[in-house]
Design a protein around this motif. Structure first.
Motif, PDB file in Angstrom:
ATOM      1  N   ASP A 149       0.828  -1.216   0.000  1.00  0.00           N
ATOM      2  CA  ASP A 149       0.000   0.000   0.000  1.00  0.00           C
ATOM      3  C   ASP A 149       0.857   1.259   0.000  1.00  0.00           C
ATOM      4  O   ASP A 149       0.554   2.231  -0.687  1.00  0.00           O
ATOM      5  N   LEU A 150       1.938   1.239   0.756  1.00  0.00           N
ATOM      6  CA  LEU A 150       2.842   2.372   0.816  1.00  0.00           C
ATOM      7  C   LEU A 150       3.485   2.627  -0.544  1.00  0.00           C
ATOM      8  O   LEU A 150       3.523   3.764  -1.022  1.00  0.00           O
ATOM      9  N   VAL A 151       3.953   1.571  -1.186  1.00  0.00           N
ATOM     10  CA  VAL A 151       4.579   1.707  -2.503  1.00  0.00           C
ATOM     11  C   VAL A 151       3.557   2.190  -3.530  1.00  0.00           C
ATOM     12  O   VAL A 151       3.858   3.069  -4.349  1.00  0.00           O
ATOM     13  N   ARG A 152       2.347   1.658  -3.479  1.00  0.00           N
ATOM     14  CA  ARG A 152       1.291   2.091  -4.402  1.00  0.00           C
ATOM     15  C   ARG A 152       0.975   3.566  -4.206  1.00  0.00           C
ATOM     16  O   ARG A 152       0.914   4.334  -5.184  1.00  0.00           O
ATOM     17  N   GLY A 210       3.879   5.770  -5.340  1.00  0.00           N
ATOM     18  CA  GLY A 210       3.974   5.756  -6.798  1.00  0.00           C
ATOM     19  C   GLY A 210       2.917   6.625  -7.446  1.00  0.00           C
ATOM     20  O   GLY A 210       3.211   7.415  -8.349  1.00  0.00           O
ATOM     21  N   MET A 211       1.671   6.494  -6.980  1.00  0.00           N
ATOM     22  CA  MET A 211       0.591   7.316  -7.531  1.00  0.00           C
ATOM     23  C   MET A 211       0.818   8.789  -7.222  1.00  0.00           C
ATOM     24  O   MET A 211       0.553   9.653  -8.058  1.00  0.00           O
ATOM     25  N   TYR A 212       1.306   9.079  -6.032  1.00  0.00           N
ATOM     26  CA  TYR A 212       1.584  10.454  -5.637  1.00  0.00           C
ATOM     27  C   TYR A 212       2.682  11.052  -6.523  1.00  0.00           C
ATOM     28  O   TYR A 212       2.572  12.178  -6.996  1.00  0.00           O
ATOM     29  N   ALA A 213       3.728  10.275  -6.766  1.00  0.00           N
ATOM     30  CA  ALA A 213       4.833  10.747  -7.599  1.00  0.00           C
ATOM     31  C   ALA A 213       4.376  11.006  -9.031  1.00  0.00           C
ATOM     32  O   ALA A 213       4.771  12.000  -9.646  1.00  0.00           O
ATOM     33  N   VAL A 214       3.543  10.146  -9.566  1.00  0.00           N
ATOM     34  CA  VAL A 214       3.019  10.344 -10.921  1.00  0.00           C
ATOM     35  C   VAL A 214       2.151  11.597 -10.968  1.00  0.00           C
ATOM     36  O   VAL A 214       2.256  12.412 -11.897  1.00  0.00           O
ATOM     37  N   LEU A 246      -7.013   7.375  -0.281  1.00  0.00           N
ATOM     38  CA  LEU A 246      -6.062   6.304  -0.022  1.00  0.00           C
ATOM     39  C   LEU A 246      -5.222   6.547   1.228  1.00  0.00           C
ATOM     40  O   LEU A 246      -4.297   5.809   1.522  1.00  0.00           O
ATOM     41  N   GLY A 247      -5.494   7.600   1.941  1.00  0.00           N
ATOM     42  CA  GLY A 247      -4.836   7.835   3.215  1.00  0.00           C
ATOM     43  C   GLY A 247      -3.507   8.562   3.144  1.00  0.00           C
ATOM     44  O   GLY A 247      -2.705   8.469   4.062  1.00  0.00           O
ATOM     45  N   GLY A 248      -3.242   9.269   2.085  1.00  0.00           N
ATOM     46  CA  GLY A 248      -2.001  10.027   1.976  1.00  0.00           C
ATOM     47  C   GLY A 248      -0.879   9.215   1.371  1.00  0.00           C
ATOM     48  O   GLY A 248      -0.981   8.014   1.233  1.00  0.00           O
ATOM     49  N   PRO A 249       0.194   9.897   1.025  1.00  0.00           N
ATOM     50  CA  PRO A 249       1.294   9.176   0.402  1.00  0.00           C
ATOM     51  C   PRO A 249       2.033   8.258   1.376  1.00  0.00           C
ATOM     52  O   PRO A 249       2.616   7.271   0.979  1.00  0.00           O
ATOM     53  N   ILE A 250       2.031   8.591   2.652  1.00  0.00           N
ATOM     54  CA  ILE A 250       2.728   7.750   3.646  1.00  0.00           C
ATOM     55  C   ILE A 250       1.757   7.328   4.713  1.00  0.00           C
ATOM     56  O   ILE A 250       0.940   8.049   5.156  1.00  0.00           O
TER      57      ILE A 250
END
Length: 64
Positions: A9-12, A15-19, A60-64
């Protein structure tokens, strides 16, 4: 210790945040005429990137 689901979930999310941030930055640069791109496409990229960042934060609860 983080389990595999939390890591996935953290990686997802990251990744979505970075995109999303990348799309927003690319669109903003195009709108400022720093790079050559049509205005319509630049607006779509900028708004789409911001929308993706908002989705990650709100649903999704934020990037972290």
């Amino acid at each position: 210790m983080l389990d595999s689901v939390a890591v996935a979930d953290l990686v997802r999310n990251l990744g979505m945040y970075a995109v999303g941030v990348g799309l927003a930055v690319f669109g903003a640069l195009a709108l400022a005429d720093a790079i050559e791109l049509s205005v319509l496409l630049a607006m779509v990229l900028f708004v789409g990137g911001l929308a993706l960042v908002v989705v990650v934060h709100e649903y999704l609860g934020g990037p972290i």
